[in-house]
Design a protein around this motif. Structure first.
Motif, mmCIF file in Angstrom:
data_model
loop_
_atom_site.group_PDB
_atom_site.id
_atom_site.type_symbol
_atom_site.label_atom_id
_atom_site.label_comp_id
_atom_site.label_asym_id
_atom_site.label_seq_id
_atom_site.Cartn_x
_atom_site.Cartn_y
_atom_site.Cartn_z
ATOM 1 N N ARG A 53 0.833 -1.208 0.000
ATOM 2 C CA ARG A 53 0.000 0.000 0.000
ATOM 3 C C ARG A 53 0.865 1.255 0.000
ATOM 4 N NH1 ARG A 53 -2.862 0.676 4.237
ATOM 5 N NH2 ARG A 53 -4.554 1.803 3.224
ATOM 6 N N LEU A 56 2.142 1.628 -3.479
ATOM 7 C CA LEU A 56 1.069 2.105 -4.350
ATOM 8 C C LEU A 56 0.746 3.572 -4.071
ATOM 9 C CD1 LEU A 56 -0.957 1.050 -6.483
ATOM 10 C CD2 LEU A 56 -2.442 0.347 -4.603
ATOM 11 N N GLY A 57 1.153 4.043 -2.897
ATOM 12 C CA GLY A 57 0.948 5.458 -2.560
ATOM 13 C C GLY A 57 -0.330 5.731 -1.793
ATOM 14 N N VAL A 58 -1.061 4.694 -1.382
ATOM 15 C CA VAL A 58 -2.302 4.944 -0.638
ATOM 16 C C VAL A 58 -2.064 5.006 0.865
ATOM 17 C CG1 VAL A 58 -3.817 4.034 -2.432
ATOM 18 C CG2 VAL A 58 -2.954 2.496 -0.658
ATOM 19 N N PRO A 73 5.697 7.779 -3.917
ATOM 20 C CA PRO A 73 4.303 7.499 -4.309
ATOM 21 C C PRO A 73 3.247 8.224 -3.481
ATOM 22 C CG PRO A 73 5.557 5.466 -4.043
ATOM 23 C CD PRO A 73 6.430 6.571 -3.553
ATOM 24 N N PHE A 77 1.790 11.931 -5.111
ATOM 25 C CA PHE A 77 0.778 10.946 -5.510
ATOM 26 C C PHE A 77 0.442 10.989 -7.000
ATOM 27 C CE2 PHE A 77 -3.630 9.318 -5.576
ATOM 28 C CZ PHE A 77 -3.409 8.106 -4.965
ATOM 29 N N ASP A 78 0.100 12.168 -7.490
ATOM 30 C CA ASP A 78 -0.404 12.260 -8.862
ATOM 31 C C ASP A 78 0.652 11.984 -9.930
ATOM 32 O OD1 ASP A 78 -3.032 12.725 -8.237
ATOM 33 O OD2 ASP A 78 -2.697 14.868 -7.943
ATOM 34 N N LEU A 80 2.519 9.549 -10.267
ATOM 35 C CA LEU A 80 2.586 8.151 -10.716
ATOM 36 C C LEU A 80 1.341 7.744 -11.502
ATOM 37 C CD1 LEU A 80 4.270 6.187 -7.791
ATOM 38 C CD2 LEU A 80 5.183 6.676 -10.042
ATOM 39 N N LYS A 81 0.509 8.705 -11.824
ATOM 40 C CA LYS A 81 -0.723 8.412 -12.563
ATOM 41 C C LYS A 81 -0.417 7.636 -13.838
ATOM 42 C CE LYS A 81 -4.930 10.763 -13.975
ATOM 43 N NZ LYS A 81 -5.741 11.949 -13.768
ATOM 44 N N ILE A 84 1.417 2.868 -12.352
ATOM 45 C CA ILE A 84 1.407 1.769 -11.387
ATOM 46 C C ILE A 84 -0.020 1.261 -11.217
ATOM 47 C CG2 ILE A 84 1.094 3.263 -9.357
ATOM 48 C CD1 ILE A 84 3.237 1.517 -7.951
ATOM 49 N N GLY A 106 -9.688 2.485 -15.319
ATOM 50 C CA GLY A 106 -8.425 3.213 -15.248
ATOM 51 C C GLY A 106 -8.220 4.109 -16.458
ATOM 52 N N LEU A 110 -7.640 8.144 -16.740
ATOM 53 C CA LEU A 110 -6.497 8.731 -17.444
ATOM 54 C C LEU A 110 -6.930 9.686 -18.552
ATOM 55 C CD1 LEU A 110 -4.010 5.744 -17.782
ATOM 56 C CD2 LEU A 110 -3.960 7.645 -16.177
ATOM 57 N N ALA A 154 -6.181 -3.624 -14.444
ATOM 58 C CA ALA A 154 -4.840 -3.159 -14.095
ATOM 59 C C ALA A 154 -3.955 -3.075 -15.338
ATOM 60 C CB ALA A 154 -4.214 -4.083 -13.058
ATOM 61 N N GLU B 157 -10.125 2.578 -2.128
ATOM 62 C CA GLU B 157 -8.673 2.527 -2.278
ATOM 63 C C GLU B 157 -8.286 2.102 -3.699
ATOM 64 O OE1 GLU B 157 -6.510 1.300 1.381
ATOM 65 O OE2 GLU B 157 -5.727 -0.205 0.015
ATOM 66 N N VAL B 160 -8.916 5.106 -5.909
ATOM 67 C CA VAL B 160 -7.945 6.168 -5.622
ATOM 68 C C VAL B 160 -6.573 5.820 -6.197
ATOM 69 C CG1 VAL B 160 -6.621 7.208 -3.736
ATOM 70 C CG2 VAL B 160 -9.113 7.148 -3.622
ATOM 71 N N SER B 161 -6.226 4.532 -6.210
ATOM 72 C CA SER B 161 -4.882 4.161 -6.670
ATOM 73 C C SER B 161 -4.679 4.486 -8.156
ATOM 74 C CB SER B 161 -4.619 2.673 -6.409
ATOM 75 O OG SER B 161 -5.319 1.880 -7.324
ATOM 76 N N PHE B 162 -5.769 4.716 -8.883
ATOM 77 C CA PHE B 162 -5.626 5.169 -10.273
ATOM 78 C C PHE B 162 -5.413 6.688 -10.366
ATOM 79 C CE2 PHE B 162 -7.910 1.143 -11.227
ATOM 80 C CZ PHE B 162 -7.033 0.623 -12.155
ATOM 81 N N ARG B 163 -5.400 7.344 -9.207
ATOM 82 C CA ARG B 163 -5.177 8.792 -9.147
ATOM 83 C C ARG B 163 -6.257 9.618 -9.861
ATOM 84 N NH1 ARG B 163 -1.058 5.515 -7.392
ATOM 85 N NH2 ARG B 163 0.585 6.702 -6.391
ATOM 86 N N GLN B 168 -13.875 12.986 -10.467
ATOM 87 C CA GLN B 168 -13.976 11.607 -10.971
ATOM 88 C C GLN B 168 -14.325 10.642 -9.847
ATOM 89 O OE1 GLN B 168 -10.060 11.373 -12.782
ATOM 90 N NE2 GLN B 168 -10.948 11.289 -14.832
#
Ligand SMILES: Nc1ncnc2c1ncn2[C@@H]1O[C@H](COP(=O)(O)OP(=O)(O)OP(=O)(O)O)[C@@H](O)[C@H]1O
Ligand SMILES: [Mg+2]
Lengths: 262, 254
Positions: A53, A56-58, A73, A77-78, A80-81, A84, A106, A110, A154, B157, B160-163, B168
């Motif tokens: 985690r 992953l940056g959370v 991360p 945070f942003d 690594l958009k 990962i 995802g 993006l 993913a 989570e 959020v991990s997709f930023r 959004q």
């Protein structure tokens, strides 16, 4: 520069007053190179998921740091958009979205053009054996199929780094093995850097080039390079398995277990 | 409290909906009523033919006005409840200050709101509106807030991990995740509002089913009271039916 750098990483929970303090990660320092496939094993509750985690940056480190392509991360945070992505033990699909719409989540975030979203998500679903199930809701799919959708979600963003947290742990052995080998084949073409947490030592030995054995709370007990292991030699695999098991059980670094190094 | 009772009614309805026993027992009741009407005088137990005749002669503008009042007030209560819920979801601190007030407002019985409305406001339409919003608003707020809080942490989570941007996150996770709570809270509050609106309409207004009921009481016309009750039940079930239909369409992923 290595793709992932972990420096004196430490993580404690319960910093607030009145909370029980838990050390989840004691001290971790290692690096992971581009397109390496690394697995992490260790006792339950030893801080593997916590490490992932943070990667992953959370979640944030308590001290020390993690760098992914030179980026922190959590703090950045942003940045690594799109770079990962993670697959977890539970599929974490949005129940109100069809398989296709889940797979393109995802890509939507993006800001990929709509047409391309559909096309890319569909292609990944097909590659993972889900042609014909694009419009099914998660509730209509089996556990293995749902996990494939999560994998497609993913992989669809074509991340440089992909993280697995016991992603195959809920599946029966046959399904898990097939999904694993599907991923490994893809991985050869796409050269993902992969970090895979697993409870399953056979999975770790079979599918990765390197095994990190975590103590409890997380510290590096052993860093085993599998490039020189002949995986078709059953006796050798068996010895390796026993060795890793004894390291995990003793909770002491490999040297002090007194075994040979691979 | 009124609200708790509404939830029970919905639960019961869900159990019986579509079962043949539901129709059979209702039919049995109707037959028993008819038999009773032969035994007792018509001003105590009017027969079905009298009730139906009365039903046809009713002035349905009252029903129409009541429905409009309910829908307008509920729309306003929903908007306010939704907005507050979002604010409270985003700020723990604000939530801690607002929750005790909400709790207080919810503890006040509907009849007290009616009395307050009479004392505080002159305009009859506004009195009704005020009572409905006071009675239903907190329910919307609490249900929507609960819906947001019950979004599984691991889904959040994952997303959020997709930023994602804040926008959004709201559009792709929070809003779709609370659709079931929104539909449920509408069903509950429709029931509550239909029940309460008639009480609010008893005073100071010359339209609506509450007024018509009061008028019928003045005439000692049980048939009319009974007919209006049937109308009220029908209105409630059809409004809730609309929500059930929306549910079937929006929640087909279940
Ligand atoms: N949010 C949290 N708050 C407090 N303690 C936590 C939190 N998350 C994890 N922990 C604690 O940190 C330790 C490590 O947990 P973690 O989930 O990382 O273990 P794990 O190695 O993934 O275990 P498993 O193999 O069972 O999945 C545990 O003692 C756990 O109770
Ligand atoms: Mg874990």
């Amino acid at each position: 520069m290595p793709r992932i750098v972990v420096e004196n990483l430490r993580k404690e929970f319960g910093q607030q007053k009145g909370e029980q303090r838990v050390v989840a990660i004691e001290e971790l320092s290692f690096t992971i190179e581009e397109s390496e496939i690394v697995s992490i094993v260790g006792q339950t509750g030893c801080g593997k998921s916590t490490f992932l985690r943070i990667l992953l940056g959370v979640d944030s480190p308590t001290s020390g740091r993690v760098l992914v392509d030179g980026i922190e991360p959590y703090k950045e945070f942003d940045k690594l958009k799109g770079k990962i992505a993670a697959v977890f033990q539970e599929d974490r699909l949005l129940p109100w979205r069809t398989a296709l719409d889940n797979a393109k989540l995802g890509l939507e975030i993006l800001g990929i053009p709509k047409e391309e979203q559909r096309e890319r998500a569909a292609r990944w679903l097909d590659r993972l054996g889900l042609a014909g199930f694009h419009n099914a809701y998660p509730s209509e799919l089996s556990g293995g199929m749902r996990q494939r959708v999560a994998l497609a979600r993913a992989l669809a963003i074509e991340p440089a780094i992909i993280l697995f947290d016991e992603a195959f742990g809920h599946l029966d052995e046959v399904t898990a093995a097939r999904l694993r080998s599907d991923f490994l084949n893809l991985s050869k073409q796409q050269r993902y850097t992969t970090v895979m947490i697993t409870h399953n030592l056979d999975e770790a030995i079979e599918s990765t080039n390197r095994i990190l054995v975590f103590g409890r709370p997380a510290k590096l007990l052993a860093d085993i390079n599998l490039s020189y292991v002949d995986k078709s030699d059953l006796a050798e695999v068996y010895r390796l398995r026993r060795l890793i098991q004894s390291v995990i059980e003793s909770n002491r670094p490999l040297e002090s277990v007194g075994a040979q190094t691979f | 409290m009124e609200r708790a009772r509404e939830i029970e009614v919905l639960k019961l309805y869900r159990v019986f909906r579509g079962r043949k026993e539901y129709a059979i027992s209702l039919l049995a009741l109707a037959v028993a009523w008819e038999i009773a009407s032969y035994i007792f005088p018509p001003y105590a137990v009017p027969s079905w033919s009298i009730i139906l005749k009365t039903l046809i002669s009713l002035d349905f503008t009252h029903a129409y006005i009541t429905v409009i009042r309910v829908l307008l007030a509920l729309a306003a209560a929903f908007a306010v409840g939704f907005l507050l819920a979002v604010i409270m979801y985003l700020s723990r601190r604000i939530e801690r200050y607002i929750l005790p007030l909400v709790n207080l407002v919810m503890a006040v019985p509907a009849i007290c709101w009616v009395l307050f409305a009479i004392l505080w406001f002159k305009e009859p339409e506004f009195r009704i509106f005020f009572v409905l919003v006071a009675v239903c608003g907190p329910g919307f707020l609490i249900d929507i807030l609960d819906g947001m809080k019950n979004i599984p942490r691991h889904l959040r989570e994952m997303l959020v991990s997709f930023r994602p941007s804040k926008n959004q996150l709201v559009r792709k996770l929070i809003l779709p995740a609370i659709v079931p709570s929104i539909l449920t809270t509408w069903k509950i509050n429709l029931g509550l509002a239909v029940r309460v609106v008639t009480v609010a309409e008893l005073v100071g207004t010359i339209s609506g089913i509450g007024y018509a009921l009061n008028f019928a009481l003045g005439n000692l016309s049980l048939a009319e009271i009974f007919a209006w009750s049937l109308v009220l039940v029908t209105i409630l079930l059809s409004l809730q039916g609309v929500v059930y239909m929306l549910e079937a369409r929006l929640l087909k992923w279940r």
